[in-house]
Write an enzyme that holds these catalytic residues in place. Structure first.
Site, PDB file in Angstrom:
ATOM      1  N   ILE A 139     -39.605  74.916  63.507  1.00 29.84           N
ATOM      2  CA  ILE A 139     -39.777  73.858  64.498  1.00 29.84           C
ATOM      3  C   ILE A 139     -38.756  74.011  65.631  1.00 29.84           C
ATOM      4  O   ILE A 139     -38.965  73.491  66.717  1.00 29.84           O
ATOM      5  CB  ILE A 139     -39.768  72.446  63.877  1.00 29.84           C
ATOM      6  CG1 ILE A 139     -38.480  72.139  63.130  1.00 29.84           C
ATOM      7  CG2 ILE A 139     -40.982  72.255  62.993  1.00 29.84           C
ATOM      8  CD1 ILE A 139     -38.384  70.680  62.643  1.00 29.84           C
ATOM      9  N   LYS A 195     -40.896  66.490  61.723  1.00 28.55           N
ATOM     10  CA  LYS A 195     -41.810  67.090  60.750  1.00 28.55           C
ATOM     11  C   LYS A 195     -41.780  66.215  59.500  1.00 28.55           C
ATOM     12  O   LYS A 195     -41.042  66.482  58.553  1.00 28.55           O
ATOM     13  CB  LYS A 195     -41.368  68.529  60.452  1.00 28.55           C
ATOM     14  CG  LYS A 195     -42.319  69.304  59.603  1.00 28.55           C
ATOM     15  CD  LYS A 195     -41.846  70.752  59.473  1.00 28.55           C
ATOM     16  CE  LYS A 195     -42.764  71.553  58.597  1.00 28.55           C
ATOM     17  NZ  LYS A 195     -42.303  72.943  58.455  1.00 28.55           N
ATOM     18  N   GLU A 238     -48.294  75.617  54.519  1.00 29.11           N
ATOM     19  CA  GLU A 238     -48.191  74.947  55.819  1.00 29.11           C
ATOM     20  C   GLU A 238     -49.145  75.579  56.821  1.00 29.11           C
ATOM     21  O   GLU A 238     -49.768  74.880  57.624  1.00 29.11           O
ATOM     22  CB  GLU A 238     -46.754  75.015  56.332  1.00 29.11           C
ATOM     23  CG  GLU A 238     -45.783  74.217  55.493  1.00 29.11           C
ATOM     24  CD  GLU A 238     -44.351  74.395  55.924  1.00 29.11           C
ATOM     25  OE1 GLU A 238     -43.716  73.367  56.251  1.00 29.11           O
ATOM     26  OE2 GLU A 238     -43.862  75.545  55.963  1.00 29.11           O
TER      27      GLU A 238
END
Length: 123
Positions: free
Chosen positions: A72, A99, A21
């Site tokens: 997040i 997301k 990521e």
């Protein structure tokens, strides 16, 4: 209280706990609501009596794309802080971070986090 809504703001960023990521990045979508008193703007039709939603969008973009967080949840908190810093008239915010590419152990699904915050010092 009155509200300004911005929905489905899309940004490419590098948040997440996994190395992939951080290296590859992914798309994030942000919905937000800012609560404030819009009475003056609703009667005067004067630009200075409201909060510029374009400025809010640019401030959120800066936060989402120039910082990196593992969670997040923390990204949502940082966006809330940014919104309070953007205009002192904003009293309360709701931030939802979507997301779409979150790594899930199943073939389909969506992930989002939502927080609701009052301006510090306001209960």
């Amino acid at each position: 209280m009155d509200a300004i809504h911005l929905e489905d703001l899309a940004f490419y960023a590098y948040h997440g706990v996994y190395d992939e990521e951080a290296r590859l990045g992914q798309r994030f979508h942000v919905d937000l609501t800012c609560w404030l008193d819009l009475k003056a703007a609703s009667t005067s039709d004067a630009y200075g009596d409201t909060v510029c939603y374009g400025s809010l969008a640019k401030a959120v973009e800066q936060t989402v794309t120039t910082t990196r967080f593992n969670l997040i949840e923390r990204l949502a908190g940082a966006v809330a802080e940014t919104l309070f810093g953007a205009d002192e008239r904003i009293q309360k915010v709701r931030v939802r971070i979507h997301k779409p590419g979150a790594p899930l152990p199943i073939p389909a699904g969506r992930v989002s986090v939502e927080i609701l915050r009052n301006r510090p010092g306001i209960t």
